[in-house]
Design a protein around this motif. Sequence first.
Motif, short mmCIF file in Angstrom:
data_model
loop_
_atom_site.label_atom_id
_atom_site.label_comp_id
_atom_site.label_asym_id
_atom_site.label_seq_id
_atom_site.Cartn_x
_atom_site.Cartn_y
_atom_site.Cartn_z
N ASP A 1 15.83 -5.68 -2.81
CA ASP A 1 15.49 -4.47 -2.05
C ASP A 1 14.68 -4.83 -0.80
N ALA A 2 14.99 -5.97 -0.21
CA ALA A 2 14.24 -6.44 0.96
C ALA A 2 14.31 -5.45 2.13
N GLU A 3 15.43 -4.76 2.27
CA GLU A 3 15.55 -3.81 3.37
C GLU A 3 14.50 -2.70 3.24
N LEU A 4 14.30 -2.23 2.02
CA LEU A 4 13.25 -1.23 1.78
C LEU A 4 11.87 -1.78 2.12
N ALA A 5 11.65 -3.03 1.76
CA ALA A 5 10.36 -3.67 2.04
C ALA A 5 10.09 -3.71 3.54
N PHE A 6 11.10 -4.07 4.31
CA PHE A 6 10.93 -4.12 5.77
C PHE A 6 10.70 -2.72 6.34
N GLN A 7 11.39 -1.73 5.80
CA GLN A 7 11.22 -0.37 6.29
C GLN A 7 9.82 0.15 6.03
N ARG A 8 9.27 -0.17 4.86
CA ARG A 8 7.99 0.39 4.45
C ARG A 8 6.82 -0.58 4.64
N LEU A 9 7.13 -1.75 5.17
CA LEU A 9 6.12 -2.79 5.44
C LEU A 9 5.34 -3.15 4.17
N HIS A 10 6.11 -3.42 3.14
CA HIS A 10 5.57 -3.94 1.88
C HIS A 10 6.25 -5.28 1.59
N SER A 11 5.70 -6.02 0.65
CA SER A 11 6.25 -7.33 0.32
C SER A 11 7.23 -7.27 -0.84
N LEU B 1 -3.77 -7.37 8.05
CA LEU B 1 -2.44 -7.60 7.49
C LEU B 1 -1.44 -6.74 8.27
N HIS B 2 -0.17 -6.77 7.86
CA HIS B 2 0.88 -6.06 8.60
C HIS B 2 1.42 -4.93 7.73
N HIS B 3 0.84 -3.73 7.94
CA HIS B 3 1.23 -2.56 7.17
C HIS B 3 1.37 -1.38 8.14
N ARG B 4 1.63 -0.20 7.62
CA ARG B 4 1.87 0.97 8.47
C ARG B 4 0.59 1.49 9.12
N ILE B 5 -0.55 1.25 8.50
CA ILE B 5 -1.83 1.63 9.07
C ILE B 5 -2.75 0.40 9.05
N THR B 6 -3.91 0.52 9.67
CA THR B 6 -4.86 -0.60 9.70
C THR B 6 -5.18 -1.06 8.29
N ILE C 1 -16.59 -28.02 -6.61
CA ILE C 1 -15.88 -27.38 -5.51
C ILE C 1 -15.89 -25.87 -5.71
N GLY C 2 -16.27 -25.14 -4.69
CA GLY C 2 -16.32 -23.70 -4.77
C GLY C 2 -14.94 -23.10 -4.97
N ARG C 3 -14.87 -22.08 -5.79
CA ARG C 3 -13.60 -21.41 -6.05
C ARG C 3 -13.28 -20.42 -4.94
N LYS C 4 -11.99 -20.20 -4.73
CA LYS C 4 -11.54 -19.35 -3.62
C LYS C 4 -10.49 -18.36 -4.12
N ILE C 5 -10.67 -17.12 -3.71
CA ILE C 5 -9.76 -16.05 -4.10
C ILE C 5 -9.30 -15.31 -2.86
N ALA C 6 -8.01 -15.00 -2.78
CA ALA C 6 -7.49 -14.18 -1.69
C ALA C 6 -6.86 -12.93 -2.28
N TYR C 7 -7.07 -11.80 -1.60
CA TYR C 7 -6.53 -10.51 -2.04
C TYR C 7 -5.78 -9.90 -0.88
N CYS C 8 -4.46 -9.81 -0.99
CA CYS C 8 -3.62 -9.36 0.12
C CYS C 8 -2.68 -8.25 -0.32
N THR C 9 -3.00 -7.03 0.07
CA THR C 9 -2.18 -5.85 -0.17
C THR C 9 -2.71 -4.74 0.70
N ASP C 10 -1.92 -3.91 1.30
CA ASP C 10 -0.48 -3.83 1.37
C ASP C 10 -0.03 -4.55 2.66
N THR C 11 1.08 -5.25 2.59
CA THR C 11 1.53 -6.00 3.75
C THR C 11 2.94 -6.55 3.55
N ILE C 12 3.62 -6.74 4.64
CA ILE C 12 4.82 -7.56 4.63
C ILE C 12 4.36 -9.00 4.87
#
Length: 323
Positions: free
Chosen positions: A237-247, A137-142, A201-212
Motif C-alpha cells: 500500500d505504498a501509494e497510500l503511504a505517499f498520499q498520506r505522508l506515512h511510512s 520529519l516529513h508529514h502533513r503538518i509540522t 557506552i550511553g544508550r540511544k533511542i530514536a522516536y520517529c512518527t508520523d513521517t514518510i
Amino acid sequence: MQITFLGTSSGVPTRSRNVSSVALRLPQRAEVWLFDCGEGTQHQLLRSDLKSSQLSRIFITHMHGDHIFGLMGLLASCGLAGNVERIDIYGPPGLNEYLQSALRYSHTHFSYPVKVHAIRPGVIYEDDEFIVTCAPLHHRITTFGYRVAEKDRPGRFDIEKAKEMQIPPGRVYGQLKRGETVTLPDGRVFHGAQFCGPTEIGRKIAYCTDTIYCENAVELARDADVLIHEATFSHQDAELAFQRLHSTSTMAAQTALAAGAHHLLMTHFSPRYAPGNSIELGDLLQEARAIFPNTNMAYDFMIYEIPRRRDAELNEMTLSKSS
C-alpha cells in the motif's frame, strides 16, 4: 532504561491497540518520560506497571488528535491525584495555545507547575545524564522526531587495585574515577584508565512518527540502540503511504538500515491490517525483516529493556562482523 508501549494503533483505537503513546522509564532517577499522548493514555498508564507520580517530561511529535487528545485528561488527573511535582512538555508551535484553551474552557487548574517548551531543531534538553535532540520529519503538518542519548560513563572503579597500590582514598579516588592523571606526593603517577573498567557506552533511542522516509529520521536514529518508527502501511500500500505522508514497513526498515541502528521496533499500525484481511500485520513484519532482520512489531503494554553496550562488547561486534 525501559520502553513501554501504551498505544500502537494509527488514527483510531482498536479493541487491542490504543492510539500513540510510548513511555521511557528511567529507574536510576525514578522518572518516566512520555512520547505522545493519544486519547486514553491515562487509562493505559493505569493498566501498566508505570507510576504516574514519576511522570516528569512529555514529548509531543505533532498536533494530530491521535497523538495529543489524551494530554489534557492526563495532566488534569495528575493534578487531582496531587502526586506529581512538575511536568515539562516539549512540542511544536501551537501546543501551548491548545493547552491554554483547554484549561480556559474546561475551568481546569493544575496544582503543580507545567511548562510548555516550543521546540526547534537541535538540542531541547540536557542534564548530567541525558541529551535530547529533535529534528523535523516529513508529514502533513509540522512534526518532530526525537533522539534521547544517554551520556557515556566511566567504567567501574577498581577500589581493591587502588588499595593494593597504596593510593590514599578520598579526593584522589574521585580524580581517578573521572579518568584523570594523578601525581602523588611521593612522585608516583597514576592514570585513571588503570583503575577503571571499560567505558559504559550511553544508550540511544530514536522516536520517529508520523513521517514518510526522510533523511532527518535517519540522522536521529544514527547508531541508536533502538529505533521506534511508525509503519502505518504495508509495502503493498505504498501509494497510500505517499498520499498520506506515512511510512510503510519497508520505509521503517530502510531507515533503521541506513542509520546503522541496532534494533527496530515498529508501531502506529493501520487498523486495515486486522486478522482475516488480505494483508495482516504479520506480512508487515516479514516485509521489514527482509530489509532489516532485527525488527520487531510493538503491541500495547510491550516492554523492552535496553541493555548497556560497553567498549569491549562493541569491539567484539566489530571483530565478528569483519571475520
